[in-house]
Design an enzyme around this catalytic site. Structure first.
Site, PDB file in Angstrom:
ATOM      1  CE  LYS A  43     -60.730 -44.671   4.925  1.00  0.00           C
ATOM      2  NZ  LYS A  43     -59.683 -45.497   4.300  1.00  0.00           N
ATOM      3  NE  ARG A 141     -58.602 -50.733  -1.008  1.00  0.00           N
ATOM      4  CZ  ARG A 141     -58.724 -50.282   0.237  1.00  0.00           C
ATOM      5  NH1 ARG A 141     -59.661 -50.759   1.038  1.00  0.00           N
ATOM      6  NH2 ARG A 141     -57.894 -49.370   0.697  1.00  0.00           N
ATOM      7  CE1 TYR A 260     -92.026 -57.001  12.731  1.00  0.00           C
ATOM      8  CE2 TYR A 260     -90.006 -55.792  13.193  1.00  0.00           C
ATOM      9  CZ  TYR A 260     -91.331 -55.803  12.800  1.00  0.00           C
ATOM     10  OH  TYR A 260     -91.942 -54.629  12.474  1.00  0.00           O
ATOM     11  CG  MET A 310     -86.225 -49.240  10.411  1.00  0.00           C
ATOM     12  SD  MET A 310     -87.495 -48.746   9.229  1.00  0.00           S
ATOM     13  CE  MET A 310     -87.550 -50.164   8.150  1.00  0.00           C
TER      14      MET A 310
HETATM   15  C1  LIG Z   1     -58.695 -45.892   5.215  1.00  0.00           C
HETATM   16  C2  LIG Z   1     -57.254 -45.782   4.874  1.00  0.00           C
HETATM   17  C3  LIG Z   1     -56.314 -45.449   5.857  1.00  0.00           C
HETATM   18  C4  LIG Z   1     -56.662 -45.367   7.323  1.00  0.00           C
HETATM   19  O1  LIG Z   1     -56.718 -46.682   7.834  1.00  0.00           O
HETATM   20  P1  LIG Z   1     -57.085 -46.974   9.370  1.00  0.00           P
HETATM   21  O2  LIG Z   1     -56.962 -48.460   9.458  1.00  0.00           O
HETATM   22  O3  LIG Z   1     -58.455 -46.487   9.575  1.00  0.00           O
HETATM   23  O4  LIG Z   1     -56.079 -46.266  10.202  1.00  0.00           O
HETATM   24  C5  LIG Z   1     -55.007 -45.226   5.460  1.00  0.00           C
HETATM   25  N1  LIG Z   1     -54.642 -45.359   4.149  1.00  0.00           N
HETATM   26  C6  LIG Z   1     -55.526 -45.719   3.187  1.00  0.00           C
HETATM   27  C7  LIG Z   1     -55.046 -45.870   1.791  1.00  0.00           C
HETATM   28  C8  LIG Z   1     -56.856 -45.956   3.515  1.00  0.00           C
HETATM   29  O5  LIG Z   1     -57.715 -46.331   2.558  1.00  0.00           O
END
Ligand SMILES: *Cc1c(COP(=O)(O)O)cnc(C)c1O
Length: 369
Positions: A43, A141, A260, A310
């Site tokens: 992802k 969640r 800055y 930036m």
């Molecule tokens: C992002 C995610 C993972 C992977 O988790 P990592 O800590 O990056 O290994 C696995 N399962 C779900 C549901 C996730 O949202």
């Protein structure tokens, strides 16, 4: 050998991605998982390294199951190969069912309403569609409540349940009381789905002493070089290396300030190198706080000074070899010495956030394909 990013012509910074290390990390995790299948979470554009390239490397390493966040990522993954199983973690977003089915994506269904909608689409097209059932055992969640397990089982016969899954809240801390509670809760849920494959562990979950691997594990972060066990030495190989070009080097007298809002004042006559990356490239402003981030110049650790701009960051190169800290040379911000976990800790964030923000403006160079 890590990839060498700095061979390019004019870019101020470059992100080198070592696909051999990515593949080796997957094989290492797959071996730890024993008889459980090891999938890969790709992802967020493959945690910033590039979804397509990551997926191709993982496919060649032997990975057969992938997890993405949403339909658009799922379609990108499906375009790479028609073969692998691809789960969509956000589940059945309103209006997404046709697209999911069209690309043979399996949603991680997370409510009774989603199960019903997926089953209805299956009836309409005349075959029961595959899906994971995602139960929430503590994250609060996404996911079905464990109290709904019986109800879910009752209506899930219109769906081909290929996975029952849940997600750890704090698996990187092996002593945390949530872990045992979630494992126990997940066992109660699974009992409602006899014969369905189960999945609970992310990267850190794979390393838990109780090995809650079930049938399928879902590592993400560790594949990309992140440390799945913050209290132990990182067993993973670094995958990303980030170098930034030194654009100029100047002398700053004691009492002079950098950047800055004049947040840093030279306590001694100093040499300051300005490198051509900044927060627009994903380096957090918080990297320039007290005790903040460092970069490697000619083998020496050189602290960030002044606020991250930036497009620019100041480095105190007073103690680096003068020949190394010169216009056109490169400073290493991430690599073998400084990993994503260190940069994150010094910036008050987590390595996941560092990784997923890097990809936007850098030229990515892949090696080890
Ligand atoms: C992002 C995610 C993972 C992977 O988790 P990592 O800590 O990056 O290994 C696995 N399962 C779900 C549901 C996730 O949202």
């Amino acid at each position: 050998m890590p990839a060498t990013p700095n061979s390019g012509p004019a870019e101020a910074g470059a992100l080198a991605i070592d696909l051999a290390a990515l593949a080796a990390n997957w094989r290492f995790l797959a071996a730890l998982c024993g008889r459980a299948e090891c999938s890969a979470v790709i992802k967020a554009d493959g945690y910033g390294i590039g979804l397509e390239t990551a997926m191709r490397a993982l496919l060649s390493a032997g990975c057969k199951t992938f997890f993405v966040a949403n339909v658009a990522e799922g379609e990108r993954a499906r375009a790479i190969s028609g073969e692998p199983t691809i789960y969509v973690l956000e589940g059945l977003a309103p209006g997404a069912a046709q697209r999911l089915a069209g690309a043979s994506l399996r949603p991680a269904l997370s409510s009774l309403a989603e199960i019903e909608e997926w089953a209805a689409l299956g009836r309409m097209i005349g075959r029961s569609l595959e899906a994971a059932l995602h139960f929430d055992t503590g994250m609060n969640r996404l996911g079905l409540s464990p109290h709904d397990a019986a109800a879910a089982a009752a209506i899930a016969n219109g769906v081909s349940v290929t996975l029952v899954m849940s997600h750890f809240v704090c698996s990187q801390w092996p002593e945390h009381p949530h872990i045992a509670r979630q494992i126990a809760e997940f066992d109660l849920v699974r009992a409602h789905f006899p014969g369905a494959p189960a999945s609970l562990s992310n990267s850190s979950g794979i390393f838990l002493p109780s090995k809650p691997h079930h049938h399928l594990t879902r590592p993400g972060y560790a594949l990309y070089g992140g440390n799945p066990q913050p209290a132990a030495k990182n067993p993973m190989r670094p995958v990303v290396r980030l170098e930034a070009r030194i654009l100029s080097v100047r002398e700053v007298a004691a009492g002079g300030t950098v950047g800055y809002d004049a947040t840093w004042t030279a306590a001694r006559p100093s040499r300051i190198a300005t490198i051509g990356v900044g927060y627009a490239d994903g380096i957090p402003i918080s990297a320039s706080r007290e005790g903040g981030a460092e970069a490697i110049v000619g083998g020496a650790r050189c602290p960030f000074v002044g606020r991250v701009s930036m497009d620019f960051i100041g480095l105190d190169v007073t103690d680096a070899a003068p020949g190394a800290a010169r216009r056109g040379a490169f400073a290493e911000l991430l690599g073998e010495t400084i990993g994503v976990d260190e940069l994150a800790a010094r910036s008050g964030t987590i390595g996941y956030e560092i990784l997923t923000r890097l990809g936007r403006r850098f030229a990515r160079r892949y090696a080890g394909d």
